[in-house]
Design a protein around this motif. Structure first.
Motif, short mmCIF file in Angstrom:
data_model
loop_
_atom_site.label_atom_id
_atom_site.label_comp_id
_atom_site.label_asym_id
_atom_site.label_seq_id
_atom_site.Cartn_x
_atom_site.Cartn_y
_atom_site.Cartn_z
N ALA A 1 37.43 115.70 29.64
CA ALA A 1 36.02 116.05 29.74
C ALA A 1 35.18 114.84 30.15
O ALA A 1 34.23 114.96 30.94
CB ALA A 1 35.52 116.62 28.41
N ARG A 2 35.52 113.69 29.64
CA ARG A 2 34.81 112.46 30.00
C ARG A 2 35.01 112.14 31.48
O ARG A 2 34.07 111.77 32.19
CB ARG A 2 35.28 111.31 29.12
N ASP A 3 36.24 112.29 31.96
CA ASP A 3 36.52 112.06 33.38
C ASP A 3 35.74 113.05 34.24
O ASP A 3 35.22 112.70 35.32
CB ASP A 3 38.02 112.19 33.66
N TYR A 4 35.66 114.29 33.79
CA TYR A 4 34.92 115.30 34.55
C TYR A 4 33.45 114.90 34.69
O TYR A 4 32.89 114.97 35.80
CB TYR A 4 35.02 116.67 33.87
N MET A 5 32.81 114.52 33.60
CA MET A 5 31.40 114.15 33.67
C MET A 5 31.21 112.94 34.57
O MET A 5 30.20 112.83 35.29
CB MET A 5 30.86 113.87 32.27
N HIS A 6 32.18 112.03 34.56
CA HIS A 6 32.11 110.87 35.44
C HIS A 6 32.15 111.31 36.90
O HIS A 6 31.33 110.86 37.72
CB HIS A 6 33.28 109.92 35.13
N HIS A 7 33.09 112.19 37.24
CA HIS A 7 33.20 112.66 38.62
C HIS A 7 31.96 113.46 39.03
O HIS A 7 31.48 113.33 40.17
CB HIS A 7 34.45 113.51 38.80
N LEU A 8 31.44 114.29 38.13
CA LEU A 8 30.27 115.10 38.45
C LEU A 8 29.07 114.20 38.73
O LEU A 8 28.31 114.42 39.69
CB LEU A 8 29.97 116.06 37.30
N ARG A 9 28.87 113.19 37.91
CA ARG A 9 27.74 112.28 38.12
C ARG A 9 27.91 111.49 39.42
O ARG A 9 26.92 111.22 40.12
CB ARG A 9 27.58 111.35 36.92
N ARG A 10 29.14 111.14 39.76
CA ARG A 10 29.39 110.46 41.04
C ARG A 10 29.02 111.37 42.21
O ARG A 10 28.41 110.92 43.19
CB ARG A 10 30.86 110.07 41.16
#
Length: 657
Positions: free
Chosen positions: A610-619
């Motif tokens: 989930a943390r990786d997902y939020m990182h990719h979404l913000r990118r």
């Protein structure tokens, strides 16, 4: 110019406007923050520079008036970045002293445009909408389009879902909209046997130990000292008006049948005073009582709905549990709006009068059976066999165990209000995308990082109210319409812009937004087709975007909260997927629920994903806001029949000319 003009003229008027947005992106690069945005054209000519009047006259041959630039700046050459793309930041500001600025917001020019603008503003939660604003670029999605259609019908304007998707501005919609004729839908009680729809058949084939306990439940904020008797009356009106809420399901041998009764009474609305408890104890009490309430539903007896009111002190809460067999996410918006209407009318001692019915769920189900026998449905078979072919895709598991309901756990992540607004209102313009395109791009990037594979298999859900049955209007029809279908998605690039365009194109190739898979799997009259699709393994990840629940203020006095109403499924059942991801915009925030089994995954594993997902979404969001972002893909110009490389070449030529 003649070659460029001939290429542009090969496209439809609507798609020419997409090309014009390439110019529109220059506005943000040249204007001051907060200044009125204007369309600026930067011209690189040869020995002879055309006059501004000549340039405007030429562009008016291919573009609508509102897309003709208000400023023209002549340059010897366009400033370029090392990769050959235009360096927008280095473009000089236009001289604005020569003539007054022209804003980009165009107001309605007739009654139809005016009504549609009011409806868009209401549904999308905006103060004002211009007639040339793109539906998806101002925060629209497929679920909100259904609400647009329903409100337009009440205003005497007839629209279809296909029109909303093909004509993305108010100006375009107003030109194709028809005046709503007198309702030909049965407004009395619809009764009798109803064919099971694909999603209902999926539910029963799971052979759950307790089919009565599989609900959708909301805890709602309710007016203080809500009148329980009046609320119960309002719910009875809803059950009388929306036929599917009077359904009964009976098992005959190995198969199930659905029948809609002429009348059915609801259980009395419970009332519980929890005002003496502190906030934490109140939440626990509501969750416990609501959980017990959910276990009272009985699909055989027709008890499809139950409700309770909680006196909490400062404000009250209400729990409504409805069996999933007769409701879905779109239906909840209709029901909560009607509940508010009926409750308010009863409070004013008025006769309850809900908006007119649209096509009955029974009619829709019968239409799906006929559609399943059609050539149009059968032509999709090859696509679906390719999508579900087993290539061994799995997600990593921390342990081997039973995927039980009792082992289910949930992790919640959110964007801020500001980030959500940017995602909904600014990001779509960069690549002509919808919110799902960006959310799924982030998900595929995340799963690629987790699994080490470029190609991933997902089960996806859609609202299912697609244009496959002639002559139906489902904009105010309640029922379980959900379409569930498998999809393989591939990202073979590390460039964010290319990744977005790749996922966008793959999603656009899904026939009729996925409804055909379930239709063929459960309703085809060809046993071989049904068997082939049943034999394919289900992907391990389920993804569902539920839309914007609070954009239109659905519910009025009864507002959905994020508070827990207890387990929605019987604890003794098995879950359908190892990992389920539900996305929804509520309280102006994008919320993602990561639902998993602790028998299969450690919480730390899901937290990392989930943390990786939020990182990719913000990118992705940051990329789409950057000056160098932007571009189109072949699905933006379907009649041109161009590949991505050919389209890029055309756009580059337009940039040079």
């Amino acid at each position: 110019m003649s070659d460029m003009q001939s290429r542009i003229e090969a496209l439809s008027a609507g798609h020419r406007e997409l090309l014009a947005r390439r110019l529109a992106r220059l506005c943000a690069a040249t204007g001051d923050a907060g200044a009125t945005k204007r369309l600026v054209a930067y011209v690189v000519s040869g020995d002879a520079t055309p006059a501004v009047g000549e340039l405007r006259a030429f562009l008016k041959q291919s573009l609508p008036d509102y897309m003709v630039p208000s400023r023209f700046v002549v340059l010897d050459a366009l400033p370029l970045m090392p990769n050959g793309k235009v360096d927008y930041k280095s473009l000089p500001d236009p001289d604005t002293s020569a003539e007054p600025a022209t804003g980009t917001l165009v107001e309605p020019s007739n009654d139809v445009e005016r009504k549609l603008a009011e409806i868009w503003a209401e549904v999308l939660g905006l103060d004002v909408v211009g007639v040339h604003d793109n539906f998806f670029e101002v925060g629209g999605d497929s679920i909100l389009s259904i609400q647009i259609i329903a409100r337009a019908k009440r205003a005497g304007i007839h629209l279809t879902p296909q029109q909303v998707f093909q004509h993305l501005t108010i100006a375009e919609l107003a030109r194709v909209a028809g005046s709503a004729a007198a309702a030909r839908v049965e407004q009395g009680a619809v009764t009798g046997e109803v064919p099971l729809t694909p999603i209902q058949r999926w539910f029963f084939e799971r052979a759950l130990p307790n089919v009565h306990y599989w609900n959708q439940t909301y805890i709602l904020e309710a007016p203080k000292d809500v009148d329980v008797g009046r609320l119960e009356q309002a719910l009875r009106h809803l059950v009388s008006h929306h036929d599917v809420l009077r359904s009964r399901f009976q098992k005959h041998g190995s198969s199930w049948r659905q029948e809609i009764a002429a009348a059915v009474d609801i259980a009395p609305v419970q009332h519980h005073d929890v005002s003496h408890l502190d906030a934490v104890a109140q939440a626990a009490a509501i969750e416990s009582i609501a959980g017990a309430l959910q276990a009272t539903l009985d699909i055989g007896a027709g008890r499809m709905l139950a409700a309770a009111v909680f006196a909490c002190g400062a404000s009250d809460r209400m729990c409504i549990a409805i069996h999933h067999l007769v409701v879905d996410g779109v239906s909840w918006r209709i029901l909560l709006e009607d509940l508010h209407t009926a409750y308010s009318q009863l409070g004013r001692r008025e006769t309850v009068q809900l908006p007119a019915k649209t096509t009955a769920y029974k009619t829709w189900a019968e239409g799906l059976v006929a559609y399943a026998r059609s050539d149009a449905a059968r032509q999709e078979l090859g696509y679906w066999l390719q999508m579900v072919a087993d290539d061994g895709f799995r997600i990593p598991l921390d342990r081997q165990g039973d995927n039980t309901e009792t082992s289910e756990r949930k992790l919640v992540t959110e964007l801020t209000v500001e980030e959500t607004t940017t995602l909904l209102k600014e990001v779509p313009a960069a690549y002509n995308t919808r919110i799902d395109d960006v959310l799924l791009t982030a998900l595929v990037l995340t799963l690629r990082q987790w699994t080490g594979r470029d190609t991933l298999a997902l089960d996806m859900e859609g609202h299912g109210r697609e244009d496959v049955v002639d002559g139906v209007d489902l904009s105010r029809t309640v029922g379980w319409f959900t379409s569930s279908f498998p999809q393989k998605l591939t990202i073979a690039t590390h460039e964010l812009g290319d990744a977005i365009k790749s996922i966008k194109e793959q999603l656009r190739r899904i026939p009729k937004r996925g409804i055909g898979f379930g239709v063929l799997r459960y309703l085809s009259d060809d046993a071989a087709i049904r068997d082939k699709l049943h034999q394919m393994p289900a992907p391990p990840v389920l993804y569902n975007y539920l839309g914007q629940f609070d954009a239109s203020g659905a519910g009025g006095a009864f507002k959905p909260t994020l508070e827990s109403g207890g387990p929605c499924h019987d604890p003794n059942g098995l879950r359908s997927h190892p990992l389920e991801i539900d996305a929804i915009v509520i309280d102006e925030r994008l919320r993602l629920d990561w639902v998993y089994s602790e028998n299969l995954h450690e919480r730390s594993t899901i937290e990392a994903v989930a943390r990786d997902y939020m990182h990719h979404l913000r990118r992705l969001v940051a990329h789409c806001k950057s000056p160098e972002a932007g571009g189109f893909s072949p699905s933006d110009f379907p009649e041109a029949k161009l590949g991505q490389d050919e389209l890029d070449e055309l756009l580059n030529q337009l940039g040079r000319e």
